[in-house]
Each structure stands twice: as structure tokens, then as C-alpha cells.
Design a protein around this motif. Structure first.
Motif, PDB file in Angstrom:
ATOM      1  N   ILE A  77       0.835  -1.198   0.000  1.00  0.00           N
ATOM      2  CA  ILE A  77       0.000   0.000   0.000  1.00  0.00           C
ATOM      3  C   ILE A  77       0.871   1.250   0.000  1.00  0.00           C
ATOM      4  CG2 ILE A  77      -1.610   1.366   1.412  1.00  0.00           C
ATOM      5  CD1 ILE A  77      -2.913  -1.304   2.235  1.00  0.00           C
ATOM      6  N   ALA A  78       1.942   1.223   0.799  1.00  0.00           N
ATOM      7  CA  ALA A  78       2.855   2.375   0.832  1.00  0.00           C
ATOM      8  C   ALA A  78       3.490   2.591  -0.538  1.00  0.00           C
ATOM      9  CB  ALA A  78       3.932   2.146   1.888  1.00  0.00           C
ATOM     10  N   MET A  79       3.845   1.518  -1.210  1.00  0.00           N
ATOM     11  CA  MET A  79       4.412   1.636  -2.560  1.00  0.00           C
ATOM     12  C   MET A  79       3.397   2.238  -3.519  1.00  0.00           C
ATOM     13  SD  MET A  79       6.422  -2.037  -2.780  1.00  0.00           S
ATOM     14  CE  MET A  79       7.043  -1.830  -4.450  1.00  0.00           C
ATOM     15  N   SER A  80       2.139   1.842  -3.366  1.00  0.00           N
ATOM     16  CA  SER A  80       1.102   2.335  -4.275  1.00  0.00           C
ATOM     17  C   SER A  80       0.812   3.811  -4.055  1.00  0.00           C
ATOM     18  CB  SER A  80      -0.185   1.523  -4.103  1.00  0.00           C
ATOM     19  OG  SER A  80      -0.836   1.858  -2.889  1.00  0.00           O
ATOM     20  N   GLN A  81       0.996   4.283  -2.816  1.00  0.00           N
ATOM     21  CA  GLN A  81       0.664   5.664  -2.499  1.00  0.00           C
ATOM     22  C   GLN A  81       1.835   6.624  -2.681  1.00  0.00           C
ATOM     23  OE1 GLN A  81      -1.060   4.927   1.505  1.00  0.00           O
ATOM     24  NE2 GLN A  81      -2.972   5.698   0.637  1.00  0.00           N
ATOM     25  N   SER A  82       3.022   6.091  -2.819  1.00  0.00           N
ATOM     26  CA  SER A  82       4.190   6.948  -3.016  1.00  0.00           C
ATOM     27  C   SER A  82       4.114   7.628  -4.381  1.00  0.00           C
ATOM     28  CB  SER A  82       5.476   6.113  -2.920  1.00  0.00           C
ATOM     29  OG  SER A  82       6.598   6.891  -3.287  1.00  0.00           O
ATOM     30  N   ASN A  83       4.468   8.913  -4.406  1.00  0.00           N
ATOM     31  CA  ASN A  83       4.489   9.602  -5.703  1.00  0.00           C
ATOM     32  C   ASN A  83       5.871   9.555  -6.346  1.00  0.00           C
ATOM     33  OD1 ASN A  83       6.041  11.468  -4.293  1.00  0.00           O
ATOM     34  ND2 ASN A  83       4.442  13.039  -4.230  1.00  0.00           N
ATOM     35  N   GLY A  84       6.842   8.951  -5.630  1.00  0.00           N
ATOM     36  CA  GLY A  84       8.173   8.799  -6.202  1.00  0.00           C
ATOM     37  C   GLY A  84       8.922  10.099  -6.400  1.00  0.00           C
ATOM     38  N   ARG A  85       8.441  11.178  -5.788  1.00  0.00           N
ATOM     39  CA  ARG A  85       9.046  12.490  -6.021  1.00  0.00           C
ATOM     40  C   ARG A  85      10.101  12.803  -4.967  1.00  0.00           C
ATOM     41  NH1 ARG A  85       8.354  13.943 -10.985  1.00  0.00           N
ATOM     42  NH2 ARG A  85       8.772  16.104 -10.355  1.00  0.00           N
ATOM     43  N   GLY A  86      11.208  12.084  -5.024  1.00  0.00           N
ATOM     44  CA  GLY A  86      12.329  12.400  -4.154  1.00  0.00           C
ATOM     45  C   GLY A  86      13.270  13.374  -4.839  1.00  0.00           C
ATOM     46  N   TRP A  87      14.425  13.592  -4.231  1.00  0.00           N
ATOM     47  CA  TRP A  87      15.393  14.530  -4.820  1.00  0.00           C
ATOM     48  C   TRP A  87      15.788  14.136  -6.229  1.00  0.00           C
ATOM     49  CZ3 TRP A  87      19.819  12.477  -6.604  1.00  0.00           C
ATOM     50  CH2 TRP A  87      20.251  11.257  -6.063  1.00  0.00           C
ATOM     51  N   TRP A  88      15.730  12.819  -6.527  1.00  0.00           N
ATOM     52  CA  TRP A  88      16.121  12.321  -7.852  1.00  0.00           C
ATOM     53  C   TRP A  88      15.197  12.826  -8.955  1.00  0.00           C
ATOM     54  CZ3 TRP A  88      14.827   9.460  -3.567  1.00  0.00           C
ATOM     55  CH2 TRP A  88      13.520   8.967  -3.516  1.00  0.00           C
ATOM     56  N   SER A  89      14.016  13.321  -8.577  1.00  0.00           N
ATOM     57  CA  SER A  89      13.088  13.832  -9.584  1.00  0.00           C
ATOM     58  C   SER A  89      13.618  15.088 -10.273  1.00  0.00           C
ATOM     59  CB  SER A  89      11.730  14.138  -8.939  1.00  0.00           C
ATOM     60  OG  SER A  89      11.180  12.982  -8.343  1.00  0.00           O
ATOM     61  N   GLU A  90      14.628  15.717  -9.666  1.00  0.00           N
ATOM     62  CA  GLU A  90      15.241  16.895 -10.280  1.00  0.00           C
ATOM     63  C   GLU A  90      16.098  16.523 -11.487  1.00  0.00           C
ATOM     64  OE1 GLU A  90      17.486  18.910  -7.276  1.00  0.00           O
ATOM     65  OE2 GLU A  90      15.920  18.655  -5.748  1.00  0.00           O
ATOM     66  N   TYR A  91      16.328  15.214 -11.662  1.00  0.00           N
ATOM     67  CA  TYR A  91      17.227  14.747 -12.730  1.00  0.00           C
ATOM     68  C   TYR A  91      16.432  13.946 -13.768  1.00  0.00           C
ATOM     69  CZ  TYR A  91      20.840  16.056  -9.393  1.00  0.00           C
ATOM     70  OH  TYR A  91      21.638  16.749  -8.521  1.00  0.00           O
ATOM     71  N   GLU A  92      15.380  14.548 -14.277  1.00  0.00           N
ATOM     72  CA  GLU A  92      14.487  13.849 -15.202  1.00  0.00           C
ATOM     73  C   GLU A  92      14.911  13.965 -16.664  1.00  0.00           C
ATOM     74  OE1 GLU A  92      10.583  15.316 -14.381  1.00  0.00           O
ATOM     75  OE2 GLU A  92      10.256  13.890 -12.740  1.00  0.00           O
TER      76      GLU A  92
END
Length: 297
Positions: A77-92
């Protein structure tokens, strides 16, 4: 909502675990989906990581499949609710790709990292100068600007080890990695010093596998990293390969890599213990080998 064109490793893993749960009890996508109000096609998209699933439907699927592992269900459930927007999202954007962002996200979700390396120092322990030399040797045509971007990204990943609540980090490094001269002697000397400094952290363990080891667990000629999750079933192994670096999630393969790492640790020298006495003539551990190596550098 449209389908994801490039699901992240977390999204693919969530779907794969839901598929495994269903297939372990012999349910078809049609039957399992109908139980929670999903078409077979919709459930297939979920299992491929192409679309999301609500916590209620995860619980419904788990109940229908007879899964009573509450910690596993909560983790899904936690995996499903995570938006994955950590610091690494700055490197898209290039030169970075989804695979390196997946690595950073996996590291952030792990309670322990176990790395085995043959010819390179593990990325989480590398100095900036070592990184630059490594990227230059491996990719001589890479623009200097791109090299610096990769160095910056790897340094951001390393901050995990100095976070207030860091994961455990255990590295087994072959002696060959410390004798490679392509990075230059001064760079390697500073790199080795940095490893000893990192070993002072209570959650970091570093072992050296010497050339003169009395035994070696065969069958693993590749470098790999075990990302150990709080729930063992959700652990992942990343295998380094020049053509591709796959993520391994099959339970039998996870056990195989975990056992291999344990065997490597058993035949490697005892961990670096910077606070121990430094009589190199009698030491037979990782720090003793490093101290002798420093004379050659």
C-alpha cells in the motif's frame, strides 16, 4: 487517466508482487479482478506497473488470495501511495535516465545495502576525483559537462549514508579494485583514505576480498548490490552488466544472491576497524591489507 509509458522500478515491482500473489494461488486475472471490481485488462495493466491501484483494492486482492502478511500488505500500500518524487526527480532529463533514478529511489526505500565489487570501489564510497577518473576511463567520448552531472548525481546518492536514519551499508570489495591504476595514484590514495573514514561510521562495514583468499564461492563473476527492504519479500538485487543492468526480484534468485554475499563476506578479510591497533606486520584484516597497499601507492 492514461497509462504510464515508462513505469519506475517501484511501480513495476508493486505490480509484479500483486501478480505473484495471484499466481501463487492459481487465480486468473479475470477471476481475481472480478473479485475487486477490475477487468482482466485493467488488472494486467496494474501488474505491469502501467497504472495505479487503490489501497482498498490491494487489501481486497490480498484477502481473496489468502495473504495474511500484514507487513507485506502495508508495504504494498505504501508503494502504491508513493508519488516517487524524491530529490532524484530533479534529474528527469538527459544524460540521466530512469534506471539511475530507480537506483536512488531503491536506496531510499532500503534498510540495508550490500554491495560486491570486483574492479571498482562501490559508488556509495567513491570520492569525486575517483568518479571523474572512472567516467573518463569508461566513457572517453563523454562531454565533460555530462561527467560533472553524473558526479553530482552520485554525490547526492551518497548523502543517504550520513542521513539521521541511514540504512546499514556493507561492502565486500575485491583487492583488484584497489590496485587499478587507471585513476592515478594520488586519486586512488585519497580514495582508499576515504573508505577508511567511511568505515568509522557505525552503520558502515567494509571488507576486502584478497587475491590470496583460501576459498572463493564460485558462480558470481559479476558485481551486484542487494537492496534489502524492511519486508524481505520486497528486496531487490541490481546486477551490473556492460550490456544491461537488470533488477532481480524473483524470490529464488534473491535468496541465491543473498547467500552469495554471505559467502563472500565469510571468505573476505575481517572488516576495516579504524580504531584497532595499527601494527601492520601482524594484522590480517581489511585495514591491514589497505595499510600495506598504501605503501605501494
Amino acid at each position: 487517466m492514461g497509462l504510464r509509458g515508462k513505469p519506475s522500478q517501484r511501480q513495476r515491482r508493486l505490480g509484479a508482487e500483486l501478480r505473484r500473489m495471484r499466481e501463487d494461488v492459481g487465480l486468473t486475472a479475470t477471476k481475481a479482478g472480478a473479485e475487486v471490481g477490475l477487468s482482466a485488462a485493467h488488472l494486467n495493466h496494474i501488474e505491469a506497473g502501467r497504472t495505479s491501484i487503490s489501497p482498498e483494492k490491494i487489501r481486497g486482492l490480498a484477502a481473496f488470495c489468502g495473504c495474511k502478511q500484514e507487513r507485506l500488505i502495508e508495504s504494498l500500500i505504501a508503494m502504491s501511495q508513493s508519488n516517487g518524487r524524491g530529490w532524484w526527480s530533479e534529474y528527469e532529463h538527459p544524460p540521466h535516465n530512469q534506471a539511475v533514478r530507480d537506483l536512488a529511489e531503491l536506496e531510499s526505500m532500503s534498510v540495508r545495502l550490500r554491495a560486491f565489487q570486483w574492479v571498482n570501489v562501490p559508488g556509495m564510497l567513491q570520492t569525486p576525483e575517483y568518479m571523474r577518473a572512472l567516467f573518463k576511463a569508461g566513457h572517453p567520448d563523454m562531454p565533460a559537462e555530462n561527467r560533472e552531472q553524473f558526479v553530482e548525481f552520485r554525490l547526492r546518492r551518497q548523502r543517504l549514508l550520513t542521513d539521521p536514519k541511514p540504512p546499514e551499508f556493507h561492502a565486500v570489495i575485491h583487492e583488484a579494485a584497489l590496485r587499478m591504476e587507471f585513476v592515478g595514484r594520488e586519486v586512488m590514495q585519497r580514495q582508499v583514505e576515504h573508505m577508511v573514514e567511511m568505515a568509522c561510521l557505525p552503520h558502515v562495514k567494509i571488507q576486502i576480498l584478497p587475491f590470496r583468499t583460501e576459498a572463493y564461492p564460485g558462480g558470481f563473476g559479476c558485481s551486484f548490490v542487494c537492496f534489502d527492504a524492511a519486508v524481505a519479500e520486497l528486496s531487490t538485487v541490481y546486477v551490473e552488466h556492460p550490456a544491461s543492468s537488470p533488477f532481480v526480484i524473483d524470490q529464488s534468485n534473491l535468496a541465491q544472491f543473498s547467500d552469495a554475499f554471505a559467502n563472500l563476506g565469510a571468505v573476505a578479510l575481517p572488516p576495516i576497524a579504524p580504531g584497532a591497533a595499527s601494527n601492520v606486520s601482524v594484522r590480517r584484516d581489511s585495514l591491514g591489507l589497505i595499510q600495506r597497499l598504501m605503501y605501494d601507492l
